[in-house]
Motif scaffolding. Structure first.
Motif, PDB file in Angstrom:
ATOM      1  N   UNK A   6       0.844  -1.196   0.000  1.00  0.00           N
ATOM      2  CA  UNK A   6       0.000   0.000   0.000  1.00  0.00           C
ATOM      3  C   UNK A   6       0.876   1.241   0.000  1.00  0.00           C
ATOM      4  N   UNK A   7       0.329   2.319  -0.544  1.00  0.00           N
ATOM      5  CA  UNK A   7       0.984   3.630  -0.494  1.00  0.00           C
ATOM      6  C   UNK A   7       0.014   4.597   0.178  1.00  0.00           C
ATOM      7  N   UNK A   8       0.495   5.262   1.218  1.00  0.00           N
ATOM      8  CA  UNK A   8      -0.310   6.204   1.983  1.00  0.00           C
ATOM      9  C   UNK A   8       0.233   7.610   1.753  1.00  0.00           C
ATOM     10  N   UNK A   9      -0.675   8.542   1.512  1.00  0.00           N
ATOM     11  CA  UNK A   9      -0.283   9.899   1.160  1.00  0.00           C
ATOM     12  C   UNK A   9      -0.780  10.911   2.186  1.00  0.00           C
ATOM     13  N   UNK A 113      -4.368   2.041  -1.234  1.00  0.00           N
ATOM     14  CA  UNK A 113      -4.076   3.473  -1.196  1.00  0.00           C
ATOM     15  C   UNK A 113      -4.770   4.108  -0.007  1.00  0.00           C
ATOM     16  N   UNK A 114      -4.198   5.188   0.484  1.00  0.00           N
ATOM     17  CA  UNK A 114      -4.816   5.859   1.616  1.00  0.00           C
ATOM     18  C   UNK A 114      -4.347   7.290   1.752  1.00  0.00           C
ATOM     19  N   UNK A 115      -5.123   8.065   2.482  1.00  0.00           N
ATOM     20  CA  UNK A 115      -4.787   9.440   2.820  1.00  0.00           C
ATOM     21  C   UNK A 115      -4.740   9.560   4.334  1.00  0.00           C
ATOM     22  N   UNK A 135     -10.590   6.718  -5.481  1.00  0.00           N
ATOM     23  CA  UNK A 135      -9.321   6.028  -5.712  1.00  0.00           C
ATOM     24  C   UNK A 135      -8.558   5.762  -4.417  1.00  0.00           C
ATOM     25  N   UNK A 136      -9.178   6.090  -3.301  1.00  0.00           N
ATOM     26  CA  UNK A 136      -8.533   5.948  -1.998  1.00  0.00           C
ATOM     27  C   UNK A 136      -9.282   4.903  -1.174  1.00  0.00           C
ATOM     28  N   UNK A 137      -8.536   3.943  -0.638  1.00  0.00           N
ATOM     29  CA  UNK A 137      -9.159   2.874   0.145  1.00  0.00           C
ATOM     30  C   UNK A 137      -9.434   3.281   1.585  1.00  0.00           C
ATOM     31  N   UNK A 138      -8.553   4.073   2.168  1.00  0.00           N
ATOM     32  CA  UNK A 138      -8.746   4.508   3.558  1.00  0.00           C
ATOM     33  C   UNK A 138      -8.475   6.001   3.668  1.00  0.00           C
TER      34      UNK A 138
END
Length: 235
Positions: A6-9, A113-115, A135-138
Motif C-alpha cells: 500500500x501507499x499512503x499519502x 491506497x490511503x490518505x 481512488x482511496x481505500x482509507x
C-alpha cells in the motif's frame, strides 16, 4: 511483486498543490467582524488544537476561535462564517495534475491506497466531492481521530483499516507536522515530496531534521513501487 502492499499519502501539499489562504477567507473575517490579519494569526496559532477535533464541531470550533480573537458574532453570522470558511478551504484545495493518474496506476497494480491528513472539519466534509475520493481505500483525518501527526495513532489506524502491517506501507508527504519522522517511527518507509511549488506551501511544524529519500514529483512513486528495492538515500 512490489515491496509495498500500500501507499499512503499526506493530502495538503502532497496530493494537492501548495496551499496558501486565498482571498475567499476575507469573507469569513468580515462575517465575524474582525480584521483578517487578526483571524489569520489566531488560526495559525491554534491549528493543532482545532485539527484534533476536541473543540467540537465546525460551529463550536469557530465560536472558540472567535473567543480567542475577542469577537462575539451572532448565531446567524457564525453559521454564515462556517459556510464561508468551508468554501474558502475548498477553494484553496487544488489537486496536483498527477494525483489521479498516480492513484489510478497504484490501484491498477493491486496496491492499497490511503490518505492520512492533519486537517480541520472542512476536509472530511468536501473530500467525497474530490476526484481522488473513489481512488482511496482509507481516509484518516486528524479531526476525526483526535490526534495529529506525528502521533502513531494516525498511521496505525490506516494500517488497521487496510489489514496491513506498517512495514508493508510506503508513506509519501511534504514533511509538515513531522509526518515523515512519525511514519518511520510507526514502522513505515517514508519519502518526502519536494515539488518546486512547495516553497510557497503553508506548513506547520515542518520535518526539518529529516534526511531521507526525496521525490520531485508524485509520478516517481510509481518507480519506487515497481523497483522491488528498499528505499534508501539521503536528501
Amino acid at each position: 511483486m512490489p515491496s509495498y502492499q500500500a501507499v499512503l499519502f499526506d493530502f495538503f501539499g502532497t496530493l494537492t498543490r501548495s496551499v496558501q489562504r486565498g482571498v475567499a477567507h476575507l469573507g469569513t473575517a468580515e462575517l465575524l467582524g474582525c480584521p483578517t490579519d487578526t483571524l489569520t494569526e489566531v488560526l495559525d496559532r491554534t491549528y493543532y488544537e482545532r485539527a484534533t477535533g476536541r473543540l467540537g464541531d465546525a460551529e463550536a470550533t469557530l465560536r472558540w476561535v472567535c473567543a480567542q480573537v475577542g469577537v462575539h458574532p451572532s448565531d446567524h453570522a457564525l453559521r454564515a462564517a462556517v459556510a464561508s470558511r468551508h468554501r474558502a478551504v475548498r477553494a484553496d484545495t487544488r489537486l496536483r495534475p498527477d494525483a489521479v493518474p498516480v492513484l489510478t496506476a497504484l490501484r491498477g497494480r493491486g496496491l492499497g491506497t490511503g490518505v492520512i491528513s492533519d486537517c480541520t472539519h472542512e476536509l472530511p466534509a468536501f473530500f467525497p466531492q474530490l476526484a481522488v475520493d473513489p481512488l482511496v481505500d482509507v481516509r484518516v483525518f486528524s479531526v476525526q481521530v483526535g490526534q495529529c501527526k506525528p502521533d502513531p495513532a494516525l498511521y496505525l489506524a490506516a494500517c488497521r483499516r487496510l489489514g496491513l502491517a506498517p512495514a508493508d506501507c510506503l508513506y509519501v508527504g511534504d514533511g509538515g507536522s513531522q509526518e515523515l519522522t512519525g511514519a518511520e517511527r510507526a514502522g513505515m518507509t517514508a519519502v518526502r515530496l519536494a515539488a518546486p511549488d512547495l516553497g510557497e506551501h503553508m506548513v506547520f511544524n515542518a520535518d526539518r531534521d529529516w534526511r531521507g529519500p526525496v521525490l520531485g514529483t508524485l509520478r516517481e512513486v510509481l518507480d519506487l513501487v515497481d523497483s522491488d528495492v528498499e528505499v534508501v538515500g539521503v536528501a
